[in-house]
Motif scaffolding. Structure first.
Motif, short mmCIF file in Angstrom:
data_model
loop_
_atom_site.label_atom_id
_atom_site.label_comp_id
_atom_site.label_asym_id
_atom_site.label_seq_id
_atom_site.Cartn_x
_atom_site.Cartn_y
_atom_site.Cartn_z
N LYS A 428 0.85 -1.19 0.00
CA LYS A 428 0.00 0.00 0.00
C LYS A 428 0.89 1.24 0.00
CE LYS A 428 -3.90 1.96 2.56
NZ LYS A 428 -4.70 1.85 3.80
N SER A 430 0.21 4.39 0.48
CA SER A 430 -0.06 5.47 1.44
C SER A 430 0.68 5.28 2.75
CB SER A 430 -1.56 5.58 1.70
OG SER A 430 -2.04 4.35 2.23
N TYR A 434 -0.40 -3.24 3.99
CA TYR A 434 -0.72 -4.00 2.80
C TYR A 434 -2.23 -4.02 2.58
CZ TYR A 434 4.02 -5.90 2.80
OH TYR A 434 5.37 -6.04 2.77
N ILE A 435 -2.60 -4.30 1.36
CA ILE A 435 -3.99 -4.57 0.99
C ILE A 435 -4.09 -6.07 0.72
CG2 ILE A 435 -5.81 -4.17 -0.72
CD1 ILE A 435 -4.57 -1.42 -1.21
N MET A 716 -10.61 -6.14 -0.99
CA MET A 716 -9.58 -5.30 -0.40
C MET A 716 -9.80 -5.16 1.10
SD MET A 716 -7.82 -4.54 -3.03
CE MET A 716 -7.88 -4.27 -4.78
N ASN A 718 -7.76 -3.32 4.26
CA ASN A 718 -6.60 -2.52 4.65
C ASN A 718 -6.29 -2.79 6.11
OD1 ASN A 718 -6.43 -1.30 2.16
ND2 ASN A 718 -7.87 0.33 2.71
#
Length: 748
Positions: A428, A430, A434-435, A716, A718
């Protein structure tokens, strides 16, 4: 005065003068008694005296009552001992003729007789309740035929005529001490009796009702026991069924076992109370007890789903089933801590350990609540507040060309309805997390606890979790599992400088990533706090990061791109030794040349260096390097070096097979396709000619079947990543790092 004369001429002198006074009032004697009560067998001393005078004789008088005449007592002395009760007086006399004084005041003396007064209470209860009637009685022991009169304390019991007993309708004001004595005549009585202390309690006593069983078995009975919560006795018990205002039960309704116990064989609500005395004083009613008639129908509790262990947050259903019969039932439950509704099933939508315990139920006939089944057997519900943690294993850990990867997800009680969900993790941008992307075919979970990935070629990171029930209850995600690839032809490549596996603790090792991506970061397994500067996202162009460590450590490193690609994985070991082996960090392709060396932490190599492959000496000379001009698969293995008796740790050198040319494989596929096409055309022509000769007018179209492959839907999730498993074993002298990563651990 006076004088004496003998004759005319002789006389005495005059005497002294004497003064004579005459009182106009008679003298009045004083009568005193040393006691006014004559003890049993004793006496009382009376003293009569006249002031300022002498030569008196005393006269004594006694009478039996205030109306009787005085009786003279022969005694002229001023002191008189008397042993009879009565009214005594005295007077005095002297002279001739005798002159008498007035009578003294009267003194009353009582005689104590030996008879004994005894006070008794009927009924003789130690505790009296307000409203009860009791009789207090005074009895004279050894009184014979004597007609006694009675005196009471307190004084309000003294009536006219005096009574030997009193009935008391008790109130709080009647509490206190009571005593009595008997009067034989006006001046003779007994001693006071013992003081009897009467205690009157204002509150009515409460009865307690107990049953040896609340359920009457088929054809049987139960025993009820009633008792008054009191230290007092004398109670008789009254039994009721139904309403409190109903008539007491008779021997037709119950079997009387004793004053306090009855046996009943009919269901219903039962009460009792106690009574005693005349008139009867009644206690408060007891609390009711509901007695049920048991019918032969059987109640059974079931749990849906019937898993051996329930986890906090899951939804479960408890159901009460009545076997044999179509009666309309209401349901009663017994649970650990709370009350269920009168329904045959109960849903617990979010179970917790609070719900753990034993559950049972029974059925009650509608409109006849005292008719019920027996209680069902207990069913034990165990709810764990600790969510299950699945364990993911990956095999193999390092990829070889053509390998399939098997993921296995292990959870406690694997047969308890679990379905398994499989995820590939994607970096990820940002942050450092991880996604999770669901792997194809696992959107609804798989029944099998394993999942096969065919033909992967790159380093990858996986997780799993399990779920069950409706709505689905999910376990936690497993700790990550890894599969590593040393293929340097992946979209992202990790570059290590210096380009070797082993490094000294004093070395600075630079890491960088190459590929057509804008962002990259380095991750390691296991995570090491000394390498944290490599974990942040970096620009792909011209940036590197360094790792430092003053501790010996071994780890696998790889790059991750901002678009989710993983690079090849490499081993890097940090050695505290004074000697290391210089070997390539990437696999060597068949046919290429490779040079292995030996490096000292301090100083130069001055003499022979020994090189070993798989612990076998393969070179011992002054060249100080091991050169292989054309590497083959047989050169793959563990290598180490030795100098001046000191050995380096060993490292694995991997040899990568040469890939077949793409054009050769394409040509083969083309030739095979052409041959198959020609054969198919010939077969179709022959079939057409055959059907035409049969004058067939119907043509059956050949239908082709195709299987629809599930499209991969990305789910997905997060989550922030933390380091998971402990790194079990990396290269430590005699172990291949590539083959020794066990389990799964979250890298940084």
């Amino acid at each position: 005065m006076c004088k004496g004369r003998r004759d005319v001429y002789f006389s005495t002198e005059w005497s002294e003068a004497v003064t004579l006074r005459r009182s106009l009032n008679k003298a009045k004697p004083t009568l005193r008694a040393d006691s006014d009560i004559i003890p049993v067998g004793g006496s009382v001393t009376l003293t009569c005296s006249v002031d300022s005078s002498a030569d008196w004789k005393y006269y004594w008088f006694r009478r039996d009552s205030g109306s009787s005449a005085l009786q003279s007592i022969t005694n002229v002395k001023p002191v008189n001992k008397v042993s009879e009760g009565g009214i005594y007086q005295c007077r005095a006399g002297r002279g001739d003729p005798e002159i008498f004084t007035e009578d003294s005041r009267a003194v009353t003396v009582w005689k104590t007789v030996p008879n004994k007064a005894v006070l008794s209470l009927q009924p003789n209860w130690p505790e009296i309740y307000s409203g009860e009637t009791v009789t207090i009685r005074c009895e004279i022991q050894g009184g014979g035929d004597t007609k006694w009169t009675y005196q009471w304390s307190p004084d309000n019991l003294n009536t006219s005529p005096p009574l030997s007993e009193h009935k008391i309708s008790s109130t709080d004001y009647d509490s206190g001490g009571y005593s009595c004595r008997g009067l034989k005549d006006s001046y003779s009585f007994t001693e006071w009796s013992n003081v009897f202390r009467l205690t009157v309690t204002s509150n009515k006593p409460k009865t307690k009702l107990r049953a040896d069983n609340r359920d009457i078995p088929v054809g049987g009975s139960v025993t009820l026991t009633c008792s008054v919560d009191s230290s007092s006795s004398g109670w008789k018990y009254y039994w009721y069924r139904g309403e409190k205002t109903s008539e007491p039960l008779t021997t037709q309704d119950a079997v009387l076992q004793s004053n306090r116990q009855i046996s009943v064989s009919q269901g219903g609500s039962y009460w009792c109370r106690g009574g005693r005395g005349d008139p009867v004083y009644l206690t408060e009613y007891s609390d009711y007890i509901r007695i049920n008639n048991i019918v032969p129908n059987k109640a059974v509790v079931t749990l849906q789903p019937n898993w051996p262990e329930i986890y906090s947050g899951e939804t479960i259903m408890l159901r009460c089933e009545i076997h044999d019969g179509d009666t309309e039932w209401e349901y009663e439950w017994k649970s650990p801590r709370y009350t269920f509704p009168k329904k045959n099933e109960y849903m617990i939508s979010k179970a917790s350990s609070y719900h753990s315990g034993n559950y049972r139920c029974r059925g009650k006939k509608k409109n006849a609540e005292h008719i019920s089944t027996e209680w069902s057997a207990d069913i034990k519900l165990t709810v764990s507040d600790n969510p299950p943690a699945p364990v993911l294993t990956v095999s193999p850990l390092w990829l070889s060309p053509g390998d399939s990867v098997t993921l296995s997800c292990e959870v406690e009680h694997p047969s308890a309805g679990w379905r398994f969900y499989w995820y590939k993790t994607v970096p990820k941008l940002s942050d450092n997390s991880y996604i999770y992307e669901l792997l194809p075919g696992s959107i609804k979970g798989t029944e099998q606890d394993s999942y096969i990935i065919h033909g992967p070629t790159h380093t990858a990171r996986y997780k799993c979790r399990a779920g069950r029930g409706d709505p689905v209850y999910y376990t936690q995600h497993s700790k990550p599992g890894f599969v590593w690839s040393g293929d340097v032809h992946s979209a992202v490549t990790l570059i290590v400088s210096p380009d070797r596996v082993q490094h000294f603790t004093s070395d600075s090792v630079s890491l960088s990533c190459e590929g057509n991506f804008t962002k990259w970061r380095v991750r390691s397994f296991p995570e090491d706090r000394y390498r944290s500067d490599c974990y942040n996202w970096r620009s792909m162009t011209g940036s590197t990061c360094n790792i430092y460590s003053d501790q010996q450590s071994d780890a696998v490193y790889w790059c991750e791109s901002g678009s989710g690609e993983f690079s090849n994985a490499v081993n890097i070991t940090i050695q505290k030794a004074d000697i290391i082996l210089v070997s390539p960090v990437h696999p060597v392709t068949e046919g290429q040349s490779v040079t292995l060396g030996c490096k000292l932490k301090r100083g130069q190599l001055l003499s022979n260096v020994f090189f070993y492959q798989n612990d076998k000496l393969i070179q011992n000379d002054t060249r100080r390097e091991l050169k292989i001009s054309a590497v083959s698969k047989s050169d793959e293995g563990f290598y180490k070096c030795e100098y001046s008796g000191e050995e380096s740790a060993q490292s694995w050198m991997s040899v990568q097979a040469v890939s077949r040319p793409e054009n050769s494989s394409s040509l083969i596929r083309l030739i095979v396709g052409l041959v198959c096409g020609v054969v198919l055309i010939i077969l179709l022509i022959l079939l057409y000619l055959y059907r035409r000769s049969k004058d067939s007018h119907s043509v059956r179209p050949i239908q082709s079947e195709s299987t629809n492959q599930d499209s991969a839907t990305h789910h997905m999730v997060n989550l922030n990543e933390t380091q998971d498993h402990i790194y079990n074993s990396l290269l430590h002298g005699d172990t291949c790092l590539y083959e020794s990563i066990k389990g799964s651990e979250d890298p940084k």
